[in-house]
Design a protein around this motif. Structure first.
Motif, PDB file in Angstrom:
ATOM      1  N   LEU A 168       0.821  -1.213   0.000  1.00 56.41           N
ATOM      2  CA  LEU A 168       0.000   0.000   0.000  1.00 56.41           C
ATOM      3  C   LEU A 168       0.853   1.260   0.000  1.00 56.41           C
ATOM      4  N   LYS A 169       1.920   1.252   0.781  1.00 60.04           N
ATOM      5  CA  LYS A 169       2.769   2.433   0.851  1.00 60.04           C
ATOM      6  C   LYS A 169       3.347   2.792  -0.512  1.00 60.04           C
ATOM      7  N   THR A 170       3.850   1.780  -1.199  1.00 59.28           N
ATOM      8  CA  THR A 170       4.442   2.027  -2.521  1.00 59.28           C
ATOM      9  C   THR A 170       3.373   2.399  -3.543  1.00 59.28           C
ATOM     10  N   ALA A 208       2.982   6.012  -5.761  1.00 59.03           N
ATOM     11  CA  ALA A 208       2.754   6.165  -7.199  1.00 59.03           C
ATOM     12  C   ALA A 208       1.452   6.915  -7.460  1.00 59.03           C
ATOM     13  N   PHE A 209       0.436   6.658  -6.635  1.00 65.26           N
ATOM     14  CA  PHE A 209      -0.859   7.319  -6.782  1.00 65.26           C
ATOM     15  C   PHE A 209      -0.737   8.830  -6.597  1.00 65.26           C
ATOM     16  N   MET A 210       0.120   9.239  -5.687  1.00 66.18           N
ATOM     17  CA  MET A 210       0.324  10.665  -5.421  1.00 66.18           C
ATOM     18  C   MET A 210       1.347  11.289  -6.359  1.00 66.18           C
ATOM     19  N   GLY A 211       1.952  10.466  -7.240  1.00 65.51           N
ATOM     20  CA  GLY A 211       2.937  10.988  -8.180  1.00 65.51           C
ATOM     21  C   GLY A 211       4.282  11.234  -7.555  1.00 65.51           C
ATOM     22  N   LYS A 212       4.583  10.543  -6.453  1.00 70.34           N
ATOM     23  CA  LYS A 212       5.854  10.734  -5.769  1.00 70.34           C
ATOM     24  C   LYS A 212       6.837   9.643  -6.163  1.00 70.34           C
ATOM     25  N   GLY A 213       8.117   9.961  -6.070  1.00 73.96           N
ATOM     26  CA  GLY A 213       9.154   8.950  -6.233  1.00 73.96           C
ATOM     27  C   GLY A 213       9.471   8.574  -7.636  1.00 73.96           C
ATOM     28  N   ASP A 242     -14.315  -5.037   7.625  1.00 78.21           N
ATOM     29  CA  ASP A 242     -13.841  -5.054   9.013  1.00 78.21           C
ATOM     30  C   ASP A 242     -12.572  -5.874   9.210  1.00 78.21           C
ATOM     31  N   SER A 243     -11.938  -6.308   8.109  1.00 71.06           N
ATOM     32  CA  SER A 243     -10.678  -7.039   8.248  1.00 71.06           C
ATOM     33  C   SER A 243      -9.534  -6.050   8.452  1.00 71.06           C
ATOM     34  N   ALA A 244      -8.432  -6.529   9.003  1.00 73.14           N
ATOM     35  CA  ALA A 244      -7.273  -5.668   9.228  1.00 73.14           C
ATOM     36  C   ALA A 244      -6.738  -5.124   7.908  1.00 73.14           C
ATOM     37  N   HIS A 245      -6.820  -5.942   6.848  1.00 67.64           N
ATOM     38  CA  HIS A 245      -6.331  -5.495   5.540  1.00 67.64           C
ATOM     39  C   HIS A 245      -7.151  -4.307   5.032  1.00 67.64           C
ATOM     40  N   ARG A 246      -8.472  -4.371   5.215  1.00 70.78           N
ATOM     41  CA  ARG A 246      -9.326  -3.292   4.702  1.00 70.78           C
ATOM     42  C   ARG A 246      -9.149  -2.024   5.541  1.00 70.78           C
ATOM     43  N   ILE A 247      -8.983  -2.185   6.834  1.00 75.56           N
ATOM     44  CA  ILE A 247      -8.780  -1.016   7.693  1.00 75.56           C
ATOM     45  C   ILE A 247      -7.499  -0.289   7.309  1.00 75.56           C
ATOM     46  N   ARG A 248      -6.453  -1.038   6.962  1.00 72.20           N
ATOM     47  CA  ARG A 248      -5.199  -0.413   6.543  1.00 72.20           C
ATOM     48  C   ARG A 248      -5.384   0.358   5.233  1.00 72.20           C
ATOM     49  N   LEU A 249      -6.220  -0.178   4.348  1.00 72.18           N
ATOM     50  CA  LEU A 249      -6.501   0.526   3.094  1.00 72.18           C
ATOM     51  C   LEU A 249      -7.241   1.823   3.363  1.00 72.18           C
ATOM     52  N   LYS A 254      -5.329   4.864   4.776  1.00 69.10           N
ATOM     53  CA  LYS A 254      -4.484   5.621   3.843  1.00 69.10           C
ATOM     54  C   LYS A 254      -5.194   6.880   3.350  1.00 69.10           C
ATOM     55  N   PHE A 255      -6.527   6.814   3.215  1.00 71.96           N
ATOM     56  CA  PHE A 255      -7.275   7.966   2.707  1.00 71.96           C
ATOM     57  C   PHE A 255      -7.566   9.002   3.802  1.00 71.96           C
ATOM     58  N   VAL A 256      -7.199   8.676   5.034  1.00 69.39           N
ATOM     59  CA  VAL A 256      -7.389   9.611   6.131  1.00 69.39           C
ATOM     60  C   VAL A 256      -6.087  10.317   6.493  1.00 69.39           C
ATOM     61  N   GLU A 257      -4.962   9.666   6.159  1.00 73.50           N
ATOM     62  CA  GLU A 257      -3.658  10.207   6.528  1.00 73.50           C
ATOM     63  C   GLU A 257      -3.423  11.595   5.936  1.00 73.50           C
ATOM     64  N   ASP A 258      -2.582  12.351   6.606  1.00 75.66           N
ATOM     65  CA  ASP A 258      -2.143  13.660   6.115  1.00 75.66           C
ATOM     66  C   ASP A 258      -3.319  14.557   5.750  1.00 75.66           C
ATOM     67  N   SER A 259      -4.311  14.582   6.637  1.00 72.39           N
ATOM     68  CA  SER A 259      -5.482  15.457   6.434  1.00 72.39           C
ATOM     69  C   SER A 259      -6.183  15.171   5.106  1.00 72.39           C
TER      70      SER A 259
END
Length: 672
Positions: free
Chosen positions: A474-476, A480-485, A516-523, A526-531
């Protein structure tokens, strides 16, 4: 109409649309090929292979593709001058300006000179450039009969003097010359090809593919490649484009010639297939020494064999291009796939044959479902992953190797359309490899996202989705989604197609990760991070695709109005479908993927929903606009097709995309 299917298959590289050509190594090699192609020089090399596959080099040697260096041009006392050209045309050299030596004088037989005259006559000689069809046919029959006699004579001499190659070397030279002369048949396929089949020369050509002299086999392969090249059908295109003042009758005549050319090619290809040409060509691949040259002593021999492999692949490409259904026969009934997997996985630097093998593999994998399953059964997924793993740490050395890499990625994407291959991809740690490639930020980065898009799609990709999250993908992905790196190089910067794969990958994660799985919560986190930075990026992409789509829809509206008002054409379902496909290609498909993710975020998190509403209202829009896009998506998405033979049955309780869209639309309508 199943809209999802339209964008799932990988696009072939641009090279797949252009015919490959063998790159000659040096000017000296070209000169040697010209001067020794028809020579009966007793010092040439003849290569025979016995029934056990042993290779024996005999002296004196044979006349076919050049192996030895050209004689010194300055040696005026060379006693072989009289035998330089077949037929001992002694007067030829006396009549021609020999300035610069005899090799610059031509060195062609009477027959070859006549062929060149016919092929090279200029436009100024237009009236006499073409003989009458009956005369051309008569000449062609004579030439084909000479070809048949050359084959019979060679077979007879080989049987009579099997222990003394010097006795049958002349017949080998004559056969080689006749083979090369048949290339003139490509000047009029509509007229000559049916005659070629009628006389039975196609059977004879296929028989030569297993000739004892591998150079004769190589010459036959090269001839078949020339005869089946689709360029012979395009020979009249330039004339048609240049003659704008031609009357309708002449245009009809040319169109008729095109149809005859297509029919002639069809007759030839059918005859080749009936004579088991695919099996013979693939069997010949093992006869050629396509390995690296270990010393200068066998360098010319290996280069010649590599050229033979190249032309063999060229014939296979020609046949599959003209009749795509032959790709199934090629993969299912011959050892082609085994040879190809061995060839692309061979250690060592890039070479032309490895590149061509990768391109042809991508073609046959894209065109047939059974071929993809066969590759998986032969551990082809592991082979492709092994070859592609070398690009996690380094970029391809040049454009040719980049093309090979792209073709192998495309072949892997095609194979991941089957459930069994997605499972093999998971077991072969393909997800981990693609995540590593994404992290390295090399040229293969965006190609790995494309592979993951295909691997995670559908219910069969659910396990791959979970593995992707576990591998910290997800991090990587969001980088790419944000156009970084991305590197400054345009080759590593996301394009519209790359953005489509990223959005499709996100769509698969939203669809397949359990609630409600841990995998979905991690996804979702990501859309909440950094405001809500990632959520804002999603809405930014929505505006981009909306703006692009508005221009296309305005153009489509003008075309519809012109068709109705000016031409009186009724816009039917077929026309509407064409317009819809244009809209999809112009940004509608990406817009649908964006709004699919937006709807999931609104349903899953109240805070994200409130943020999305606020951001949409600033643009004068709202959730009702998202619902409108999803409704059109639902109306045009196809039902899941029934599983094909060998595919898994749908699991009980499995949710379809159409059902998910209904639920999302219903929820958003309650949020207005």
């Amino acid at each position: 109409m199943d809209v999802d299917k339209l964008f799932n298959l990988p696009k072939l590289s641009s090279s797949s649309l252009n015919k490959r050509k063998w790159s000659e190594p040096t000017a000296e090699a070209l000169k040697a090929a010209k001067t020794s192609s028809t020579s009966t020089d007793a010092s040439s090399a003849l290569r025979d292979r016995d029934a056990d596959g042993q290779q024996e080099r005999l002296e004196p040697a044979g006349p076919s593709r050049p192996r030895a260096t050209v004689a010194d041009e300055g040696d005026d006392d060379n006693d072989q001058d009289a035998e330089f050209a077949p037929g001992n045309d002694a007067n030829y050299f006396a009549e021609e300006d020999d300035e610069g030596g005899r090799f610059f004088g031509g060195g062609l037989s009477d027959q070859q000179k006549r062929i060149l005259e016919i092929m090279n006559r200029g436009a100024d000689d237009d009236e006499q450039r073409t003989l009458k069809p009956e005369v051309e046919l008569a000449n062609t029959r004579k030439q084909l009969l000479r070809f048949e006699r050359a084959i019979n004579k060679n077979q007879e001499m080989r049987v009579r003097f099997s222990d003394d190659p010097t006795k049958f070397i002349d017949s080998e030279a004559d056969l080689d010359a006749e083979l090369k002369g048949l290339v003139i048949l490509t000047t009029n396929p509509g007229l000559f090809y049916p005659e070629l089949v009628k006389i039975g020369s196609v059977t004879s050509m296929c028989g030569l593919l297993s000739h004892e002299n591998v150079d004769i086999s190589a010459a036959a392969i090269e001839l078949i490649e020339e005869l089946t090249d689709d360029d012979v059908l395009d020979a009249g295109e330039e004339l048609r484009d240049d003659d704008d003042d031609d009357d309708e009758h002449e245009h009809e005549a040319r169109a008729g010639a095109e149809r005859k050319g297509q029919e002639g090619m069809r007759v030839l290809v059918d005859s080749l297939v009936d004579n088991q040409v695919l099996d013979l060509l693939v069997a010949n691949l093992a006869r050629f020494n396509d390995g690296p040259t270990s010393s200068d002593a066998n360098r010319e021999e290996v280069e010649g064999d590599m050229q033979g492999v190249y032309h063999t692949l060229g014939v296979l490409e020609n046949l599959v291009s003209f009749r795509p259904e032959l790709s199934a026969q090629l993969v299912q009934k011959t050892d082609y796939l085994k040879w190809t997997l061995d060839r692309i996985s061979r250690k060592g630097p890039y070479d032309q044959n490895k590149g061509y093998a990768g391109e042809l593999l991508a073609i046959v994998m894209q065109s047939n479902e059974e071929n993809r399953e066969k590759l998986g059964q032969m551990d082809g997924i592991d082979t492709l992953l092994s070859v592609l793993s070398q690009y996690r740490k380094r970029d391809p050395a040049d454009d040719d190797e980049t093309e090979l890499m792209e073709n192998l990625f495309d072949a892997l994407c095609s194979c991941l359309s089957t459930t069994a291959n997605k499972r093999r991809f998971l077991e072969g740690e393909g997800v981990e490899l693609m995540v590593i490639i994404m992290k390295e930020k090399k040229l293969a980065r965006l190609r790995s996202i494309k592979v993951l898009d295909h691997a995670l799609q559908g219910a069969a990709g659910a396990d791959n989705c979970e593995r992707f999250v576990e591998c910290l993908g997800l991090k990587t992905l969001f980088s790419a989604f944000m156009g970084k790196g991305s590197k400054k190089s345009s080759a590593s910067s996301p394009t519209t197609e790359d953005t489509e794969h990223i959005l499709s990958l996100l769509s698969s994660l939203f669809t397949n990760l359990a609630s409600d799985s841990a995998h979905r919560i991690r996804l979702l986190s990501k859309f909440v991070e950094d405001s809500y930075a990632q959520t804002d990026r999603l809405l930014e992409l929505r505006e981009t695709f909306l703006a692009r789509l508005e221009h296309v829809e305005a153009a489509i509206a003008d075309e519809k109005r012109q068709l109705r008002d000016d031409e009186g054409v009724e816009i039917g379902d077929d026309e509407e479908e064409v317009f819809y496909l244009r809209r999809l290609e112009s940004g509608l498909f990406c817009l649908q993927l964006v709004d699919y993710a937006v709807a999931w975020l609104c349903m899953e998190d109240d805070g994200v929903q409130a943020h999305i509403k606020m951001m949409l209202s600033r643009k004068g829009a709202g959730l009702q606009d998202v619902v409108a896009v999803l409704r059109e998506y639902h109306a045009n998405i196809g039902d899941d097709p029934p599983p094909k033979q060998g595919q898994d049955e749908p699991q009980e309780g499995e949710i379809r995309i159409k059902d998910i869209l209904v639920a999302l639309i219903s929820f958003l309508e309650g949020c207005f």
